[in-house]
Design an enzyme around this catalytic site. Structure first.
Site, PDB file in Angstrom:
ATOM      1  N   ASP A   1      35.414  31.079  49.020  1.00 32.27           N
ATOM      2  CA  ASP A   1      35.592  30.203  47.859  1.00 32.27           C
ATOM      3  C   ASP A   1      35.023  28.823  48.201  1.00 32.27           C
ATOM      4  O   ASP A   1      34.687  28.551  49.357  1.00 32.27           O
ATOM      5  CB  ASP A   1      37.096  30.129  47.562  1.00 32.27           C
ATOM      6  CG  ASP A   1      37.415  29.369  46.280  1.00 32.27           C
ATOM      7  OD1 ASP A   1      36.539  29.264  45.406  1.00 32.27           O
ATOM      8  OD2 ASP A   1      38.574  28.895  46.146  1.00 32.27           O
TER       9      ASP A   1
ATOM     10  N   GLU B   1      30.149  26.033  47.045  1.00 29.04           N
ATOM     11  CA  GLU B   1      28.988  25.493  46.290  1.00 29.04           C
ATOM     12  C   GLU B   1      28.189  24.495  47.132  1.00 29.04           C
ATOM     13  O   GLU B   1      26.968  24.462  46.914  1.00 29.04           O
ATOM     14  CB  GLU B   1      29.482  24.841  44.988  1.00 29.04           C
ATOM     15  CG  GLU B   1      30.007  25.848  43.986  1.00 29.04           C
ATOM     16  CD  GLU B   1      31.347  26.485  44.383  1.00 29.04           C
ATOM     17  OE1 GLU B   1      32.142  25.781  45.036  1.00 29.04           O
ATOM     18  OE2 GLU B   1      31.571  27.657  44.072  1.00 29.04           O
TER      19      GLU B   1
ATOM     20  N   ASP C   1      36.560  29.961  37.867  1.00 27.50           N
ATOM     21  CA  ASP C   1      37.814  29.545  37.220  1.00 27.50           C
ATOM     22  C   ASP C   1      37.715  29.555  35.704  1.00 27.50           C
ATOM     23  O   ASP C   1      37.544  28.514  35.062  1.00 27.50           O
ATOM     24  CB  ASP C   1      38.218  28.154  37.706  1.00 27.50           C
ATOM     25  CG  ASP C   1      38.553  28.164  39.186  1.00 27.50           C
ATOM     26  OD1 ASP C   1      38.847  29.262  39.718  1.00 27.50           O
ATOM     27  OD2 ASP C   1      38.520  27.090  39.806  1.00 27.50           O
TER      28      ASP C   1
END
Ligand code: MIG
Length: 818
Positions: A427, A430, A503
Site C-alpha cells: 500500500d 505511489e 479507496d
C-alpha cells in the site's frame, strides 16, 4: 505544465523587451534563442542499421524499429542523441521474426512489415501508419515536437495525431471516468486519492497505453515514458489526439489490431502477463482496516465457517505491526503470530499482511539500521535523506529502483513466510507522504543504473516495490506461487502483482465506477483486479453491499474491504435476506473456479484479458463503443451488474449469437437489448450457446475437499463452439515445466444430435476420475448416448429438461441422439 510554459514564454518576452530598451552592446546573452517549441524539420536522410532505421532533418533524429509484424516503435532524439535503451515496462524487446523493408518514393519513406506500413513524409516529417489495404489508421497532425526544459534539463516531448470524427479511445489503467475516453484529457502521475470522485485524475496508477478504434480497426499507442505525462483525446481540439511528457524520450509503440483483442495481446508481448496465481487467490478474500487483536481475527474467520460462507483470504492491515514498523508484530495484539497463522491455515484461511514503503527512522529498529548502514534509502539532490511522515511517524524510504535494494527488501520477508504468511499487500507506494502528497522532484533514484530524479522514478516506484516483494517471496517460497497485491503501478506491474482500485466510497456511483475501472484495467494489461467490495469509506446498506458482492463475484480479484471508522462489514453483517444472497453468490464464485482458472491461463499464456468490455466482443457496432455496464467474464459468461437501488429489471445488450439466461436456461437471441428481471436475488448472467462451463463442488475454501468429479455444463448450440479447461497443481511453478493439462472441447448440435469432443495436451493428470455432464438447452429429449463407442445407459432427463450422466474424464467423443 501548460501554465508553466506560458509563464516562461511571458518571462522571455519580457526579457527580450527589456533587452531592446537597454540596447546592450556586446551582450553574449543576446544571441541565446528563447525557449520555444521546436518541430521536426524536413527528413533529408534515411539510414538502416541492423533492424533500426534512422531519419534525420540534419539535427534531430528519429528511430523506427519493427518489433513484430504488428508493433513498430518510434523514438525521437531532438539533437540526434538517443537516451540509453532501458525500460521497466518492456524488460526485453523481443524481435519476433520481424522482417521488413525500407522503401522510398518521391513523397515519403516507408518502413513496411508484413502487416503495417510506417510512412515518413518527406515534405514535413509527418509520421503515419497504414495497413496492407493502405487504410491509414494513425497519422501525425503536426510533426513530433519538443521544448527544452531549462530548469531540469532534457525536453518536454509532444506527439500530436489526427483524431477522426468517430474515433473512440480505451485504456489508460484506472481512470475513474467513462470507459470511452473520447473528449477527455488525462494525466499520469501516481497519486494517493482517498475517496476519489468520478472524473478525478490522476489516481494510483500510470498506464500510458491506449487503444484507438475507428472504422472497425483498432490500434494501440504505448507511450513508454515514466515522467508525468498527459493524454488528450480530442478534448482541446476535437480533430487532435496528443500525448506529451515532462521529460524522458518521445518513445512510443504503434500496435496494430485490427481487433482490440489483437492490440491487447500485442501489448502483453511487450510488457508481459500476470503469472499464474495460487489457486486460493481466486477465492473470496475478507479485509478490513483493521482486524485486530487476534481474537477479532478468529471471530471473523469463525464467522465464515459458522455462516457457511466460503472464504480463502484474511488480511491484516497496518495495526498488526509494532508502531507501524514494517516486518514487526504488535505482540500485545498478536502474541504468537506463527501459531495463529498456522491455525487459520488449518481452517483454510491464507493470511495476507500489509507492508508499506515508509521505514520508521529509529536506530533501534533493525530494518532502519540495515537500510541506513547500506545506504538503501532515497536521498535529496544535496544528499540529505528523503524524509516524510507516514503511519510510523518520521520515515525514510528504500530506493526500490536499485536492484540491490530490491534484493535486500525481498529477503526481509523470510520471517513472515516462515510464520506462514501466504501473501503480501503493498500500500501507499505511489509513494504517499502525509501533507506533501509524495516525494519532492529532486529526490534521486538509482533507476537500475540509469539514474534519475523523482520526476523520472515516481511512476515506477510502486511497481518496483511490489516487484521486490514478489521476487523476494518467490525466492523464499521456493516453488510456491506468491500472492501480491499493490495499489500503485506502471505498465508491466502485472508481471508482479494484482491490484485493487484504491479507496473508493460506499455509494451506488462508486459501484458503477468500479465496474468501469475493472474493465478498463483489464484492457490496459492489468488482468487481476478488483474493487473494495462494499466501498472503503462510508456506509453501504444491505442492498448496496449485496449488489457489490454480486458484481465482485465476477471481478478477477474478489475482496471486501472497509475503513476502520465504518460499521462491521462481513457478508453476514446485514442480516437476511442479504446474508443468504451473499452466500449464494460467493458459492457461485467457488463453483466457477475451474472456469476462472482456465481464463487466467488464457491470460497468462496467450495475453487475453479476463474481463472484456462489450466493445471488445463487437467493435464494429458503434453503439458498443459507449457501452460500459455489460462485460464478459472470460469469453463465455456475460454479466450485467445491477447498479441502481430498488431496480427490479434492466436492459441488457447481448452481442450477436445465442445466449442462455443462466437462471432460467431460456435461450435468447443476441444482437439486441433484452429486458431482464433483477430481483435482489439475481443479476443478469448469460452463457454463450455452445459453451462448456466447468464447475467445482462448493467448498468452504479451495482445496477443502478432494474433488471427486468435475461438472461440465454443456450449453447446446446449433453452431460449432470451442471451450477450454486448464488444470494443474494450482500452487507451484510446475506449469513452467509444462506440467499442466490444456483441454479443448468442441460442441456442435443439430435438430437431432449433439456432439461433444475433447482433446488434451500436457503432462498433468488430475486426481478425479470422471465428469458429471449437465446438458442444457437440448431441443430434443435424448433417447441414446454413445461415448467413445460405448452406450451410456444411466442418463436421466429431469423436468427442467436437463440431461445428466457421468463418464470418464478421458473421453474423446460423445454423441447424444434424439
Ligand atoms: O492512509 O492501511 O488504500 O486499503 O486500509 C491509509 C490503511 C492507508 C490506504 C489503503 C487502504 C488501507 C489503509 N491505507
Amino acid at each position: 505544465m501548460e501554465d508553466k510554459i506560458l509563464n516562461t514564454e511571458l518571462l522571455i518576452n519580457k526579457l527580450l523587451e527589456e533587452e531592446e530598451e537597454f540596447h546592450h552592446v556586446n551582450n553574449p546573452a543576446a544571441d541565446i534563442k528563447p525557449v520555444i517549441k521546436k518541430y521536426l524539420g524536413v527528413p533529408n536522410h534515411a539510414e538502416q542499421l541492423g533492424n533500426k532505421i534512422y531519419f534525420t532533418d540534419g539535427d534531430a533524429k528519429v528511430e523506427v524499429v519493427v518489433v513484430t509484424d504488428e508493433i513498430i516503435r518510434v523514438r525521437l532524439a531532438p539533437h540526434g542523441v538517443f537516451l540509453e535503451e532501458f525500460s521497466y515496462a518492456v524488460p526485453k524487446l523481443v524481435h519476433k521474426d520481424a522482417s521488413f523493408i525500407l522503401l522510398e518514393n518521391e513523397l515519403e519513406f516507408i518502413v513496411s512489415s508484413r502487416v503495417v506500413n510506417c510512412h515518413i513524409r518527406k515534405k514535413d516529417f509527418f509520421i503515419s501508419f497504414s495497413d496492407k489495404k493502405n487504410h491509414v489508421t494513425s497519422a501525425d497532425a503536426v510533426p513530433m515536437h519538443w521544448e527544452e526544459n531549462v530548469k531540469f534539463g532534457g525536453y518536454y516531448v509532444f506527439c500530436t495525431k489526427v483524431c477522426e470524427p468517430e474515433e473512440s479511445f480505451f485504456g489508460l489503467g484506472d481512470k475513474p471516468t467513462e470507459l470511452n475516453l473520447r473528449g477527455k484529457r488525462l494525466k499520469n502521475w501516481n497519486t494517493d486519492a482517498y475517496s476519489f470522485a468520478w472524473n478525478q485524475d490522476p489516481l494510483y496508477r500510470s498506464i500510458p497505453f491506449y487503444i484507438s478504434l475507428n472504422e472497425d480497426i483498432a490500434h494501440g499507442i504505448f507511450f513508454d515514458n515514466t515522467f508525468k505525462a498527459q493524454f488528450d483525446f480530442g478534448a482541446e481540439d476535437k480533430t487532435k489526439t496528443s500525448f506529451w511528457a515532462d521529460g524522458g524520450e518521445l518513445q512510443y509503440y504503434y500496435i496494430h489490431g485490427p481487433h482490440m483483442m489483437d492490440v491487447v495481446k500485442s501489448y502483453h508481448i511487450l510488457t508481459g502477463t500476470h503469472p499464474m496465481p495460487p489457486l486460493w487467490a481466486l477465492g473470496y478474500h475478507q479485509c478490513r482496516w483493521s482486524y485486530y487483536p487476534e481474537a477479532k481475527v478468529r471471530k471473523i474467520t469463525k464467522g465464515f465457517r459458522e455462516n457457511k460462507i466460503p472464504c480463502d483470504g484474511i488480511y491484516l492491515d497496518i495495526d498488526y505491526m509494532d508502531g507501524y514498523r514494517c516486518f514487526t508484530w504488535n505482540r500485545k495484539y498478536f502474541p504468537d503470530p506463527k501459531k495463529m497463522i498456522s491455525e487459520l491455515a488449518a481452517d483454510g484461511f491464507k493470511t495476507v499482511v500489509i507492508i508499506d514503503p515508509g521505514i520508521r527512522v529509529d536506530d533501534n529498529y533493525s530494518v532502519f539500521k540495515e537500510g541506513k548502514a547500506n545506504r538503501y534509502f532515497c536521498r535529496r539532490s544535496d544528499d540529505y535523506f528523503m524524509e516524510g511522515h507516514v503511519w510510523p511517524g518520521r520515515c525514510q524510504f528504500p530506493d526500490f529502483t536499485n536492484p540491490e535494494v530490491r534484493t535486500w527488501w525481498g529477503g526481509l520477508f523470510d520471517e513472515l513466510v516462515e510464520m506462514g504468511v501466504a501473501g503480501v499487500w503493498n500500500d501507499m507506494n505511489e509513494p504517499a507522504v502525509f501533507g506533501a502528497g509524495t516525494f519532492p522532484d529532486d529526490v534521486r533514484h538509482q533507476y537500475d543504473g540509469f539514474r534519475g530524479s523523482h520526476r523520472k522514478a515516481h511512476n515506477v516506484y510502486g511497481m518496483q516495490m511490489v516487484r521486490a516483494t514478489y521476487e523476494g517471496l518467490r525466492t523464499i517460497m521456493k516453488n510456491k506461487r506468491p500472492f501480491t497485491i499493490t495499489r500503485a503501478g506502471y505498465s508491466g506491474v502485472q508481471r508482479y502483482s494484482s491490484v485493487w482500485t484504491g479507496d473508493n466510497v460506499a455509494s451506488w456511483e462508486h459501484l458503477q465506477l468500479g465496474n468501469i475501472q475493472c474493465q478498463r484495467l483489464s484492457v490496459s494489461g492489468i488482468p487481476f483486479c478488483g474493487t473494495d467490495i462494499g466501498g472503503f469509506s462510508g456506509e453501504p446498506d444491505g442492498e448496496l453491499f449485496t449488489r457489490w458482492i454480486q458484481m465482485g463475484t465476477f471481478s478477477p480479484f474478489m475482496r471486501a474491504h472497509s475503513a476502520g471508522d465504518t460499521k462491521e462489514r462481513e457478508p453476514w453483517s446485514f442480516g437476511e435476506p442479504y446474508t443468504a444472497i451473499n452466500r449464494k453468490f460467493i458459492e457461485l464464485r467457488y463453483r466457477l473456479i475451474p472456469y476462472l482458472y482456465s481464463t487466467f491461463w488464457e491470460h497468462h499464456r496467450y495475453g487475453f484479458p479476463i474481463l472484456r468490455p462489450i466493445v471488445m466482443q463487437e467493435q464494429d457496432v458503434l453503439m458498443n463503443h459507449f457501452r460500459q455496464d455489460e462485460f464478459t467474464y472470460g469469453d463465455k459468461i456475460l454479466i450485467c451488474p445491477v447498479m441502481q437501488p430498488g431496480q427490479t429489471s434492466r436492459n441488457v445488450y447481448l452481442p450477436k449469437g445465442k445466449w442462455y439466461n443462466f437462471w432460467t436456461n431460456e435461450m435468447v437471441d443476441g444482437g439486441q437489448e433484452v429486458t431482464v428481471p433483477t430481483p435482489l436475488e439475481t443479476i443478469p448472467i448469460f452463457i454463450k450457446a455452445g459453451s462448456i462451463i466447468p464447475e467445482n463442488p462448493v467448498m468452504q475454501y479451495i482445496g477443502e475437499k478432494e474433488i471427486e468429479e468435475v461438472k461440465l455444463n454443456v450449453y447446446y448450440s446449433d453452431y460449432e463452439a470451442n471451450s477450454f479447461l486448464f488444470e494443474d497443481y494450482g500452487e507451484t511453478f510446475a506449469y513452467e515445466q509444462d506440467i499442466y493439462l490444456e483441454k479443448k472441447f468442441v460442441v456442435k448440435g443439430d435438430a437431432k444430435t449433439l456432439t461433444i469432443q475433447q482433446s488434451m495436451e500436457g503432462l498433468y493428470t488430475p486426481r478425479y476420475e470422471g465428469y458429471h455432464f449437465n446438458l442444457l438447452g437440448l431441443p430434443f429429449k435424448p433417447s441414446k448416448i454413445v461415448a467413445d463407442g460405448k452406450e451410456v445407459t444411466n442418463f436421466t432427463t429431469g423436468k427442467d429438461k436437463i440431461t445428466e450422466f457421468k463418464f470418464s474424464k478421458n473421453f474423446k467423443h460423445i454423441e447424444i441422439y434424439k
